[in-house]
Design an enzyme around this catalytic site. Structure first.
Site, PDB file in Angstrom:
ATOM      1  N   SER A 117      51.253  21.254  46.031  1.00 20.42           N
ATOM      2  CA  SER A 117      50.664  22.565  46.289  1.00 20.42           C
ATOM      3  C   SER A 117      50.745  22.864  47.775  1.00 20.42           C
ATOM      4  O   SER A 117      50.700  21.956  48.623  1.00 20.42           O
ATOM      5  CB  SER A 117      49.197  22.595  45.846  1.00 20.42           C
ATOM      6  OG  SER A 117      48.546  23.757  46.339  1.00 20.42           O
ATOM      7  N   TYR A 170      40.587  18.884  46.316  1.00 15.66           N
ATOM      8  CA  TYR A 170      41.886  19.271  45.755  1.00 15.66           C
ATOM      9  C   TYR A 170      42.939  19.309  46.855  1.00 15.66           C
ATOM     10  O   TYR A 170      44.047  18.782  46.687  1.00 15.66           O
ATOM     11  CB  TYR A 170      41.781  20.623  45.076  1.00 15.66           C
ATOM     12  CG  TYR A 170      43.106  21.156  44.594  1.00 15.66           C
ATOM     13  CD1 TYR A 170      43.662  20.704  43.404  1.00 15.66           C
ATOM     14  CD2 TYR A 170      43.812  22.101  45.343  1.00 15.66           C
ATOM     15  CE1 TYR A 170      44.890  21.186  42.966  1.00 15.66           C
ATOM     16  CE2 TYR A 170      45.034  22.582  44.916  1.00 15.66           C
ATOM     17  CZ  TYR A 170      45.573  22.120  43.725  1.00 15.66           C
ATOM     18  OH  TYR A 170      46.789  22.584  43.307  1.00 15.66           O
TER      19      TYR A 170
END
Length: 249
Positions: free
Chosen positions: A145, A158
């Site tokens: 990501s 995250y």
């Protein structure tokens, strides 16, 4: 790119998610036989497998936090398909928590994120390594990501987990060469069904802050995976951005 992966076998974990499902479709469309790994959504994986072009696709439980189950899946792939050429580590988890609200980021959530996103990537690669090595040109694609680079995402754990995935990509690429290549594909905000359900004003703001003026599409992430498998044959230990230039903003 049709049939460029003829005769190849690919395992995609997290295969029923918005990005995972599109990766599955693209790989099958290029001729690969696909194993659709899932955690609890076996019915959805079986429905998706039935829609794919080609033959021999398999929906199978692949809980990435359960190493014995991953080992059993590797044995099943060996017995039923005889080989594994590509592993796509797409399984992941998160939950929205404001970055400054450390109290809401409870230990259980931190442990879950790190277990699935980081340990799961290692565990799946470890379980599938013998099959990937056997081909002599195995490929592992870790779905990362933009949060790994920008430290902006659903929560700080995250972001940290995706930074760890990119670091793992470099370490694994060095450790598993020359028989296995390892790359990260690093999307920005992707317009999945989940994202479509978020606040429209916020989504539009994210698009405006992206130099290319829109969100990414699941198919564009899938195209990067296919490119890693078909045309970027001399690439390993790389993080491939699919983010519309968002870090430039």
């Amino acid at each position: 790119m049709n049939q460029q992966l003829d005769g190849k076998v690919a395992l995609v974990t997290g295969a029923t998610g918005g990005i995972g499902a599109e990766i599955v479709r693209r790989l099958a469309g290029c001729g690969a036989r696909v194993v659709l790994g899932c955690n609890r959504s076996v019915d959805a994986a079986e429905r998706l497998a039935a829609e794919l072009p080609g033959e021999g696709h398999l929906a199978a439980p692949a809980p990435v936090t359960d190493s014995p189950a991953l080992g059993a899946l590797a044995e099943r792939i060996r017995a039923e398909a005889g080989r594994l050429d590509i592993l796509v580590n797409c399984a992941g988890t998160t939950r929205f928590v404001p970055h400054g609200d450390l109290d809401a980021l409870d230990d259980a959530l931190i442990d879950q994120i790190l277990a699935v996103n980081v340990r799961g990537t290692i565990a799946a690669t470890r379980a599938m390594r013998p099959l990937l090595e056997r081909t002599g040109e195995g490929l592992v694609v870790n779905i990362s990501s933009i949060a790994a680079r920008t430290a902006m995402g659903s929560n700080i754990a995250y972001c940290a987990s995706k930074a760890a995935v990119d670091n793992l990509t470099l370490s694994l690429a060095r450790a598993l060469a020359p028989r296995i290549r390892v790359v990260s594909v690093s999307p920005g905000l992707v317009d999945t069904e989940f994202v479509k359900g978020l606040d429209a004003e916020w989504r539009d703001a994210q698009a405006r802050m992206t130099p290319l003026g829109r969100l990414g599409m699941p198919g564009e992430v899938a195209d990067a995976v296919v490119a890693a498998a078909t045309v970027l044959r001399f690439t390993t230990g790389a993080v491939i951005p699919v983010d519309g230039g968002r870090p430039l903003a």
